[in-house]
Structure formats: structure tokens, C-alpha cells
Enzyme design. Structure first.
Site, short mmCIF file in Angstrom:
data_model
loop_
_atom_site.label_atom_id
_atom_site.label_comp_id
_atom_site.label_asym_id
_atom_site.label_seq_id
_atom_site.Cartn_x
_atom_site.Cartn_y
_atom_site.Cartn_z
N ASP A 67 0.83 -1.20 0.00
CA ASP A 67 0.00 0.00 0.00
C ASP A 67 0.87 1.26 0.00
OD1 ASP A 67 0.97 -0.47 2.55
OD2 ASP A 67 -0.98 -0.56 3.51
N ASN A 136 -7.56 -1.90 14.14
CA ASN A 136 -8.95 -2.16 13.75
C ASN A 136 -9.06 -3.40 12.87
OD1 ASN A 136 -7.78 -1.28 11.40
ND2 ASN A 136 -9.16 0.47 11.07
N HIS A 138 -7.33 -4.02 10.13
CA HIS A 138 -7.04 -3.83 8.70
C HIS A 138 -5.78 -4.59 8.30
CE1 HIS A 138 -4.48 0.15 8.99
NE2 HIS A 138 -3.74 -0.90 9.19
N GLU A 143 -9.59 -1.20 5.15
CA GLU A 143 -10.22 -0.83 6.41
C GLU A 143 -11.50 -1.63 6.63
OE1 GLU A 143 -8.36 0.81 8.21
OE2 GLU A 143 -7.78 2.78 7.48
P1 PGA Z 1 2.29 -0.94 12.56
O1 PGA Z 1 1.17 -0.89 11.43
O2 PGA Z 1 3.19 -2.06 12.20
O3 PGA Z 1 2.97 0.38 12.49
O4 PGA Z 1 1.59 -1.18 13.87
C1 PGA Z 1 0.59 -2.09 11.00
C2 PGA Z 1 -0.58 -1.81 10.09
O5 PGA Z 1 -1.26 -0.79 10.26
O6 PGA Z 1 -0.83 -2.64 9.20
#
Ligand code: PGA
Length: 248
Positions: A67, A136, A138, A143
Site C-alpha cells: 500500500d 482495527n 485492517h 479498512e
Molecule cells: P504498525 O502498522 O506495524 O505500524 O503497527 C501495522 C498496520 O497498520 O498494518
């Protein structure tokens, strides 16, 4: 599904790196995704060390970004392109042609997302998707509410994601509101999926993903149906799992 519980972040990172290294050795022309965020940093450090000290060879591997923020120049500090280039791809000597990036400045997002899907197909499909997970639930920037049959597309970021990612920007107002993201069907179409999570803050998302109902409200729950799905957790991220899980 195989769940591996490590004692801490360092052990989680070593196990994840060993998993990736093993696949690269077995298939030197592996096609894999590279996630962004705090979670995979330790894994990248381990893989860079294996490259430097043991000659782990990535020269045949093709990497796809999961992404990217939409509208942010790839050269800008907050872009995922910069993050991946600085933390992993440059240190392992990756050439431009080996790395597929989202075109975050493209005015025609439908066309660029279609091109991305075509590049994945042209490379023979994804052998391995490596993922972190959001609070959440995702995965990539899919999302809650993202359809399970979604493909690479322009998405709106949730307020939760914007505030979680504000730490990478000067202020929350600077976090882009949109992103280009591989879809859930793009991810589940991979031959293997490796999901990493650490810290108590991820424990609820992990439990809902692995042991809750399969629902678009927890996008990562679609991985329960994947035939070759491995999860590496630290003990804090695993703390809300029921004890009946199969642990390696
Ligand atoms: P993070 O993000 O590794 O910074 O916790 C993970 C994500 O949002 O997929």
C-alpha cells in the site's frame, strides 16, 4: 493456520525473518510483498543482517508494495516508498526493476491499480504476502467494511488509522486521507500469507482475526480461510487468544 508465539518482539522478528529467508533460499525468484510500519522493522533488520553476513541473496526476488499514501510523492519522507527503500530495499541491494511501487501521484487511479494487478499476474502471482495488522483489523489499507473480493484500488483511510499513523508525520493533519492498497482478494490470492503482530495494543485485533467470526468488519478475518496462513506473534499480541490454539 499455524500460529507461532514468540516471547518478545526480537524473537518474533527473528522467526519472521527465518520464514522469509527459507522461502528465498528455496525459490530464488520469489514474488513477495513488503509491508510498512513499526511491526516489520525488526524482521527487516534481521534480513539485512543475513544478507550482509551470510550472503542471503535477494537478487532474483520481486517485491510488491502492499500500500501507499495517495497524493504523496514517493521521494517525500512520509511515503511508504521511502520507508521501504531506506529500511530494507537499498540495504539488500535491490535494483529498480525488482520493486513494484504504487503510482501515488497518478491522476487515473483506476488505470494504475489495474496495471498493478496485471504486474502481479505477469510475475506469476504472489508467492508470499507478508503483513502487519492495524488495531482495527485492517491488512494493507483494507479498512473495516472492505469487501473480501476487493482488488488493488483507491481507499479512504479510517480516523483510527490516521491517528495511529500520525506518529510518522509532523501532525495528524499531514497524514493523507486516501491510499492505494492491494485488495483483500489480491492478498488472499497469494500462495502463502505471513502475518506479524506484536504488543498488547494488537491483542484484540489478533484474537478477532484468528478466533472471531469471518466478517468484513475485521478485514484480516478473511485469512482464516486461507489454506497456507502463518501467524507470528509476540506473547503480548497473543494474550487474548483462547488456549486451544495450535502453537509451535
Ligand atoms: P504498525 O502498522 O506495524 O505500524 O503497527 C501495522 C498496520 O497498520 O498494518
Amino acid at each position: 493456520m499455524e500460529i507461532i508465539i514468540a516471547t518478545d518482539y526480537e524473537e518474533m522478528s527473528r522467526k519472521a525473518a527465518a520464514f522469509v529467508a527459507d522461502l528465498v533460499k528455496k525459490k530464488p525468484n520469489l514474488v513477495m510483498t513488503v509491508p510498512t510500519g513499526s511491526t516489520p522493522l525488526g524482521m527487516y533488520r534481521e534480513l539485512v543482517q543475513m544478507h550482509r553476513e551470510d550472503g542471503l541473496d535477494f537478487s532474483g526476488v520481486t517485491f510488491f508494495m502492499l500500500d501507499e499514501y495517495y497524493g504523496l510523492s514517493p521521494q517525500s519522507e512520509g511515503s511508504y516508498y521511502s520507508f521501504l527503500r531506506n529500511n530494507f530495499l537499498l540495504p539488500i541491494g535491490i535494483q529498480n526493476g525488482q520493486f513494484q511501487a504504487h503510482e501515488a501521484l497518478s491522476p487515473n487511479t483506476a488505470a494504475t491499480c489495474l496495471r498493478y494487478e496485471k504486474e502481479i499476474a505477469k510475475s506469476g502471482g504472489l508467492d508470499l504476502v507478508v503483513l502487519g495488522i492495524g488495531h482495527n483489523g485492517h491488512i494493507a489499507f483494507n479498512e473495516p467494511g472492505s469487501p473480501f473480493d476487493s482488488r488493488t484500488r483507491l481507499v479512504e483511510l479510517s480516523m483510527e488509522t490516521i491517528s495511529a499513523n500520525a506518529r510518522f508525520f509532523k501532525s495528524p493533519a499531514d497524514v493523507p486521507r486516501q491510499a492505494l492498497s492491494m485488495g483483500l482478494a489480491t492478498i488472499t490470492g497469494a500462495r502463502k500469507v505471513l502475518l506479524l503482530a506484536n504488543s498488547q495494543a494488537k491483542a484484540r485485533a489478533v484474537a478477532m482475526t484468528l478466533q472471531g467470526p469471518i466478517t468484513t468488519q475485521v478485514p484480516a478475518s478473511c485469512l482464516q480461510r486461507h489454506p497456507d496462513f502463518t501467524v507470528v506473534l509476540d506473547s503480548s499480541a497473543a494474550s487474548l487468544l483462547e488456549s486451544k490454539v495450535r502453537v509451535k
